[in-house]
Design a protein around this motif. Structure first.
Motif, mmCIF file in Angstrom:
data_model
loop_
_atom_site.group_PDB
_atom_site.id
_atom_site.type_symbol
_atom_site.label_atom_id
_atom_site.label_comp_id
_atom_site.label_asym_id
_atom_site.label_seq_id
_atom_site.Cartn_x
_atom_site.Cartn_y
_atom_site.Cartn_z
ATOM 1 N N ALA A 1 0.810 -1.213 0.000
ATOM 2 C CA ALA A 1 0.000 0.000 0.000
ATOM 3 C C ALA A 1 0.847 1.269 0.000
ATOM 4 C CB ALA A 1 -0.935 -0.004 1.211
ATOM 5 N N VAL A 2 2.000 1.248 0.673
ATOM 6 C CA VAL A 2 2.827 2.461 0.702
ATOM 7 C C VAL A 2 3.723 2.572 -0.526
ATOM 8 C CG1 VAL A 2 2.841 2.490 3.225
ATOM 9 C CG2 VAL A 2 4.764 1.460 2.005
ATOM 10 N N ALA A 3 3.863 1.492 -1.287
ATOM 11 C CA ALA A 3 4.782 1.495 -2.427
ATOM 12 C C ALA A 3 4.512 2.617 -3.426
ATOM 13 C CB ALA A 3 4.773 0.129 -3.111
ATOM 14 N N PRO A 4 3.262 2.856 -3.859
ATOM 15 C CA PRO A 4 3.060 3.935 -4.837
ATOM 16 C C PRO A 4 3.408 5.303 -4.270
ATOM 17 C CG PRO A 4 0.950 3.036 -4.094
ATOM 18 C CD PRO A 4 2.018 2.119 -3.602
ATOM 19 N N LEU A 5 3.169 5.531 -2.992
ATOM 20 C CA LEU A 5 3.454 6.830 -2.397
ATOM 21 C C LEU A 5 4.953 7.036 -2.255
ATOM 22 C CD1 LEU A 5 0.661 6.797 0.338
ATOM 23 C CD2 LEU A 5 0.513 7.426 -2.075
ATOM 24 N N LEU A 6 5.695 5.990 -1.895
ATOM 25 C CA LEU A 6 7.145 6.085 -1.810
ATOM 26 C C LEU A 6 7.772 6.262 -3.188
ATOM 27 C CD1 LEU A 6 7.909 3.327 0.866
ATOM 28 C CD2 LEU A 6 7.932 5.811 1.182
#
Length: 418
Positions: free
Chosen positions: A298-303
């Protein structure tokens, strides 16, 4: 006391596809009802009802009475519907969708999940990839062959190596459509589910992931009610579609704030997610860490400097019947997965500093887990036991060491860097 779960659309003229249904419950069994309120198919709020108020509305009068009560008391029912009508998207030119379902020894759940996916309203092609992960019997293979063997939209793959992340990554590699969704085998998707995924991706060119909402299909047992009180899979986020970006000046924990992405019901841009390495195979059910793989995804696209969309209409009813006897173990597992996920970013050079500088803000949230405020007994019927809370905290304390042990047995994913 068991709580009846249902839904109602406030627009009496709405003739879109039906979802969970609103037949009158057995009033001798249920004392309360928890109702998802919708407008033209859009989830807009929740309402808790004392079924004693409804006892005088049997048969065909039930739906009208339910709509009246929901209109008066719905939480957030004033939320306006998004400008894009979901049913209108049914005639749009939309990309295809691959749906990956990892499963193990739960053929009845799987059968219902695949049946629901194949019945959704969607104009583009849909394929379903069932990955049977470490099965001890042929029951899943038999169910797929019997019920879907003649349907070329369904593909069955057996994977003997344990690990849900492994299973999902196999499905990711096999996915042939531009968007790929991942479901738990106990999810019952809404008829508008796939259209809502499409709307999420169309909100901005930078969207690489779409996160859905997972209300409980049952609130029959104490464990099911406790889980919803503590975890609140999605409804903590409200019912307004939200676009999440790489930064949020108002949130000191962003993008590591929990609760948006739920592994039971999430979708990604297929090509982008492959480039990121898919799910971290050091995390998740079937590994020492038992969970956390969905948090990392879930955090991958934001990172990566991209965006993600939260769409409440990406609605998947969670149909697992939690066992009261094993609830403490379940809480330990969730705690373990959380801090294992955070540790996986702490040991990664590209994200280590961003995790370290958030530690002062995150310690309180990690070791003093809070319920949502208990108000209406049908929405949040109970506070969970001290023992379950301690199990959750014990898991969070064990997560870092458990993840570090897993470093010697698995290979880290290859991810792009900002």
């Amino acid at each position: 006391m068991p709580i009846w779960v249902g839904e109602v659309d406030l627009d009496a003229t709405y003739d879109g596809p039906a979802g969970l249904g609103t037949n009158a419950p057995d009033l001798s069994r249920y004392g309360f009802a928890r109702v998802l309120v919708r407008r033209r198919g859009e989830p807009v709020g929740l309402v808790g009802l004392d079924l004693a108020d409804m006892a005088s509305s049997p048969g065909t009068r039930w739906l009208h009475a339910l709509r009246v009560h929901a209109t008066d008391r719905a939480v957030g029912a004033e939320t306006p519907a998004p400008p894009t009508d979901l049913v209108a998207l049914a005639t749009a030119d939309l990309p295809g969708l691959s749906v990956v379902i990892g499963t193990r020894n739960r053929p009845e759940h799987l059968h219902q999940c695949v049946t629901d996916v194949l019945a959704v309203l969607y104009p583009g092609p849909i394929e379903v990839i069932v990955v049977d992960n470490g099965a001890s019997t042929s029951a899943t293979a038999d169910v797929v062959a019997e019920h879907f063997g003649a349907d070329d939209r369904v593909r069955y793959v057996a994977e003997t190596r344990p690990g849900l992340s492994k299973a999902r990554n196999i499905g990711l590699r096999l996915a042939s459509q531009p968007w790929v969704a991942f479901l738990s085998d106990d999810i019952r998707v809404d008829p508008l589910w796939a259209l809502a995924i499409a709307r999420g991706f169309r909100r901005a060119d930078s969207v690489r992931a779409v996160f859905g909402y997972c209300p409980p299909y049952y609130l029959d047992s104490a464990a099911q009610q406790d889980f919803e009180t503590l975890m609140g899979w999605g409804w903590r986020n409200g019912f307004a579609p939200t676009l999440l970006g790489p930064t949020d000046p108002g949130d000191a924990l962003h993008p590591y704030r929990l609760g948006w992405g739920i592994g039971a019901n999430m979708a990604f841009d297929t090509g982008w997610f492959r480039e990121q390495g898919g799910f971290d195979e050091r995390l998740g059910p079937g590994t020492r860490t038992r969970g956390g793989e969905d948090l990392a995804a879930a955090v991958a696209p934001l990172l990566d400097g991209r965006a993600a969309a939260y769409e409440p209409a990406v609605l998947g009813w969670h149909a697992d019947r939690y066992d009261d006897r094993t609830f403490d173990s379940l809480m330990y597992t969730y705690g373990l997965g959380l801090t294992a996920f955070l540790t996986s970013h702490l040991v990664r050079p590209a994200t280590a500093f961003s995790v370290i500088r958030r530690i002062p803000h995150g310690l309180g949230a990690l070791f003093a887990p809070a319920d949502l405020p208990v108000g209406d007994p049908a929405l949040l019927p109970r506070r969970i036991s001290r023992r379950a809370r301690l199990s959750l905290i014990a898991g969070r304390l064990a997560g870092p060491w458990t993840f570090l042990r897993s470093l010697f047995t698995t290979t880290p994913p290859t991810r792009s860097r900002r």
